[in-house]
Scaffold this active site. Structure first.
Site, PDB file in Angstrom:
ATOM      1  N   GLY A  53     -17.484   4.647  -6.627  1.00  0.00           N
ATOM      2  CA  GLY A  53     -17.399   5.068  -5.601  1.00  0.00           C
ATOM      3  C   GLY A  53     -18.374   6.342  -5.232  1.00  0.00           C
ATOM      4  N   GLN A  54     -18.254   6.906  -3.939  1.00  0.00           N
ATOM      5  CA  GLN A  54     -19.266   8.124  -3.726  1.00  0.00           C
ATOM      6  C   GLN A  54     -19.135   9.210  -4.687  1.00  0.00           C
ATOM      7  OE1 GLN A  54     -19.834   9.093   0.683  1.00  0.00           O
ATOM      8  NE2 GLN A  54     -17.435   8.985   0.587  1.00  0.00           N
ATOM      9  N   PHE A  83      -6.719  -0.666 -10.936  1.00  0.00           N
ATOM     10  CA  PHE A  83      -5.441   0.421 -10.781  1.00  0.00           C
ATOM     11  C   PHE A  83      -4.382  -0.613 -10.321  1.00  0.00           C
ATOM     12  CE2 PHE A  83      -7.072   5.128 -10.413  1.00  0.00           C
ATOM     13  CZ  PHE A  83      -7.573   4.746 -11.571  1.00  0.00           C
ATOM     14  N   THR A 108      -9.008   4.066  -0.347  1.00  0.00           N
ATOM     15  CA  THR A 108      -9.703   5.182   0.625  1.00  0.00           C
ATOM     16  C   THR A 108      -9.702   4.573   2.230  1.00  0.00           C
ATOM     17  OG1 THR A 108     -11.908   4.604   0.113  1.00  0.00           O
ATOM     18  CG2 THR A 108     -10.748   6.580  -0.826  1.00  0.00           C
ATOM     19  N   THR A 147      -6.817  15.195  -1.197  1.00  0.00           N
ATOM     20  CA  THR A 147      -7.241  15.163   0.268  1.00  0.00           C
ATOM     21  C   THR A 147      -6.589  16.338   1.297  1.00  0.00           C
ATOM     22  OG1 THR A 147      -7.444  13.873   2.209  1.00  0.00           O
ATOM     23  CG2 THR A 147      -5.759  13.141   0.966  1.00  0.00           C
ATOM     24  N   TYR A 171      -2.136   6.954   3.953  1.00  0.00           N
ATOM     25  CA  TYR A 171      -3.238   7.412   3.066  1.00  0.00           C
ATOM     26  C   TYR A 171      -2.610   8.706   2.537  1.00  0.00           C
ATOM     27  CZ  TYR A 171      -7.533   9.448   1.244  1.00  0.00           C
ATOM     28  OH  TYR A 171      -8.369   9.875   0.517  1.00  0.00           O
ATOM     29  N   LYS A 175      -1.406   9.765  -1.220  1.00  0.00           N
ATOM     30  CA  LYS A 175      -2.172  10.790  -2.174  1.00  0.00           C
ATOM     31  C   LYS A 175      -1.360  11.852  -2.467  1.00  0.00           C
ATOM     32  CE  LYS A 175      -5.956  10.947  -2.854  1.00  0.00           C
ATOM     33  NZ  LYS A 175      -6.904  10.218  -4.245  1.00  0.00           N
TER      34      LYS A 175
END
Ligand code: NDP
Length: 341
Positions: A53-54, A83, A108, A147, A171, A175
């Site tokens: 990922g980033q 996961f 994401t 986030t 989301y 999270k």
């Protein structure tokens, strides 16, 4: 000290070392480790999830000098990094026996999460909960990212760690549930809530705006959502710095807001990107006056976004004695890199 060997699938194969007790298959079983500090930083074993990922990509760079790094993606073969396989994740943690677990993996796809809540919950909440239980049982640290979407985005002041949460989307809710599972486990942890992440690798908002600015003669960009574009490289570097401090000061365990300095709207962000490219000599089609600010309502999407994504980062800067640079410095650096290609 033993070191993982790079393979076609990443850093997966673990060679024997004095710190391991016994081999299980092609990996090595948990050694007994005293709780607490006293272990040299360079003697650490770090298990990273979400390496592609980033943020995970940049963490592979920033964590490498801290010790022995085992980095997994969702498709890793010898060790489970997926996961959706919670038993496999437990097995991986027990086999690697890390001192530090770093979780950069997440579901994401914010809009898609509205129609896949169970999958989003498994990846964003249940899996971090499993990692936290394993960390608590073994004495490992867990590093995790969350986030600004845990907030409802009201007001115009930066959100502090102690402010009430009220996620608007699946989301955001999943999270938050992940954060709560980590707190509940009692493990030593660093949770970094961040916002508007971009990385030089892969797609991002700036690259999309550059492409559109070259192709189109008119652009509309949302101007009533504010936040701080934050580089994945900054997140990774701060993680490594904070980790070094936390290893010596376990009382630093906790939740931190981590974002670049200052704030902007998506509209002003787009303007900076396009102006920068124009000044760099890129042939931009859209005229400055043809970039129009519009409200969020102009782009209806399945998941509501917080309008105010600003995060107050004083706790992080004070605890770890770090300075978070203005968002423009990381952004213009990335733009320079991608425009030079
Ligand atoms: P990316 O979307 O770039 O990367 C997410 C990673 O999660 C991917 O490498 C992907 O792995 C992995 N992943 C997805 N599904 C699974 C799965 N089933 N099992 C294992 N891994 C999986 O995310 P970022 O790097 O941008 O985000 C890092 C963290 O920062 C996340 O916790 C995110 O919630 C948080 N964050 C991100 C923001 C943003 O703007 N991007 C803003 C605020 C917080 P693979 O590619 O191998 O499938």
């Amino acid at each position: 000290m033993s070191s993982p060997a790079p393979t076609a699938n990443g850093w997966k194969s673990i060679t024997p070392g004095a710190r391991h007790d016994r081999q299980v298959g092609n990996v090595f079983a948990r050694r007994s480790r005293p709780q607490g500090v006293g272990q040299g930083v360079l003697d650490m074993k770090i298990l990273l999830f979400g390496k592609n990922g980033q943020v995970g990509w940049e963490l592979q760079r920033s964590l490498a000098p801290l010790g022995e790094l085992v980095a997994l993606g969702s498709d890793s073969q010898d060790l489970c990094g997926n996961f959706t396989d919670l038993a496999g994740i437990v097995e991986t943690v027990r086999a690697v026996a890390p001192d530090i677990i770093v979780n950069a993996a997440a579901y994401t796809a914010v809009d898609k999460a509205e129609s896949e809540p169970a999958l989003a919950r498994t990846i964003n909440a249940l899996a971090p909960g499993v990692l936290a239980e394993e960390a608590q049982n073994s004495g490992a640290w867990l590093i995790h990212y969350s986030t600004d979407y845990v907030f409802d985005g009201s007001g115009d002041q930066p959100w502090r760690e102690t402010d009430p949460v009220a996620p608007l989307s699946v989301y955001g809710k999943t999270k938050l549930e992940g954060e709560e599972a980590i707190h509940a486990s009692g493990c030593r942890h660093l949770i970094f809530r961040t916002s508007w992440v971009y990385g030089a690798r892969g797609g991002n908002f700036a690259k999309t705006m550059l492409r559109l600015a070259v192709e189109k003669d008119r652009l509309t960009v949302i101007n009533d959502q504010i936040g701080a574009p934050t580089g994945a490289d900054l997140l990774a570097d701060v993680t490594a710095q904070a980790l070094r401090v936390a290893l010596q000061r376990p009382e630093a365990s906790g939740l931190y807001h981590l974002a670049a300095g200052g704030h902007t709207s998506w509209y002003d962000y787009a303007r900076l990107v396009i102006d920068f490219a124009r000044q760099a000599g890129i042939k931009i089609k859209v005229a400055p006056e043809a970039i129009q600010p519009v409200p969020t309502s102009a782009f209806p999407l399945p998941a509501p976004r917080p309008k105010n994504s600003r995060l107050a980062t004083g706790k992080l800067q004070n605890t770890f004695e770090l300075n978070l640079p203005p968002w423009q410095s990381g952004m213009t650096r990335m733009l320079t890199e991608i425009l030079e290609k």
